[in-house]
Scaffold this motif. Sequence first.
Motif, short mmCIF file in Angstrom:
data_model
loop_
_atom_site.label_atom_id
_atom_site.label_comp_id
_atom_site.label_asym_id
_atom_site.label_seq_id
_atom_site.Cartn_x
_atom_site.Cartn_y
_atom_site.Cartn_z
N LEU A 181 0.74 -1.58 -0.30
CA LEU A 181 -0.32 0.09 0.01
C LEU A 181 1.27 1.71 0.00
CD1 LEU A 181 -3.05 1.41 0.00
CD2 LEU A 181 -1.79 1.24 2.61
N ASN A 182 0.37 2.28 -1.37
CA ASN A 182 1.18 3.46 -0.61
C ASN A 182 0.27 4.87 -0.85
OD1 ASN A 182 4.48 3.64 -1.10
ND2 ASN A 182 3.75 2.70 -2.70
N HIS A 183 -0.49 4.90 0.57
CA HIS A 183 -1.06 6.12 0.68
C HIS A 183 -0.22 7.59 0.54
CE1 HIS A 183 -4.56 7.60 3.21
NE2 HIS A 183 -3.22 8.59 2.79
N THR A 184 -0.30 8.29 -0.57
CA THR A 184 -0.47 9.99 -0.12
C THR A 184 -1.30 10.84 -0.11
OG1 THR A 184 1.22 9.14 -1.65
CG2 THR A 184 1.89 11.11 -1.77
N GLY A 185 -1.34 12.16 0.77
CA GLY A 185 -2.73 12.76 0.96
C GLY A 185 -2.41 14.13 1.09
N ILE A 186 -2.67 15.07 1.34
CA ILE A 186 -2.60 15.81 1.41
C ILE A 186 -4.08 16.90 2.59
CG2 ILE A 186 -3.52 17.50 -0.88
CD1 ILE A 186 -1.79 19.31 -0.24
N GLY A 187 -3.88 17.50 3.70
CA GLY A 187 -4.83 17.48 4.41
C GLY A 187 -4.18 18.96 5.22
#
Length: 268
Positions: free
Chosen positions: A37-43
């Motif tokens: 799993l590769n999870h990339t986010g902006i918040g």
Amino acid sequence: DFNIDSYLFSAPLDYHYRFYLHHRYSHAALPEGRGLLNHTGIGGEYSAPDIRITGELHKSHYGNNRLGLSLSGEYAFDDYLSSSLSLESISKDTPLRALHQGVVARSATVATQYRWHESRTAGLSLAYLNFSDHNQRKSISGFWRERWYNQYDYKFSTRVDVYHSSNSKKNRIYFNPDSDFSAGIAFENDWLTWKKYDDTLHQRLILSTGTYHQQYFSSGSIWGIQYEHRWQARKRFELVYGIKRASARYDGNDEYTWNYYMTLDWKF
């Protein structure tokens, strides 16, 4: 398996706001192949003395790319009682073995906590996971933490945890018992080993024991031994690392694990 979770926060904007980048990487060796799993986010985050709200837009890659949204909020009614709510379109609790087969879960979690003082806290949490293979998991968990001895160089606490879950579907590729229950107690020892002004080193030893029951299988004991160091410097840097040996039960069989972990918190 291997997991790394990292956040990079901006400086506060107008006292109440800040933005962040988030990356999560998980890898596991599975009987049917490699789980990844590769999870990339902006918040963004809004915080005030009695409330905190966070929202994140992210892309998760686990065989294909998928956009997701996470929302969470915490509210303190007073100095004692607080509650939180979390919603995820791609739940962080989705097993890698499920993701490897293209199965993903949405989740909703609501929790409340009551804190009498620094030495006593209790909490209750309800969680719901809706898997894309039509399985639905409902769980309830609670804890009670009590500090019994509180001195400058040594602190002793206990924590009692209980957990129950149920799944609506059988025979899934990931672990999903019809229902299960666990209860345990942990004995937490904390020593202040070294101190110079605001720089400190703490050692922690946590011994835990309990029981686990899975429907249609025999019950059995579970236990854990955990040892860690916690370094703190000038109230801006904290490094925690440790090792844990533990036992668990799956389908009536005892499983034993070694866990190695490290956490870094740096304000720069």
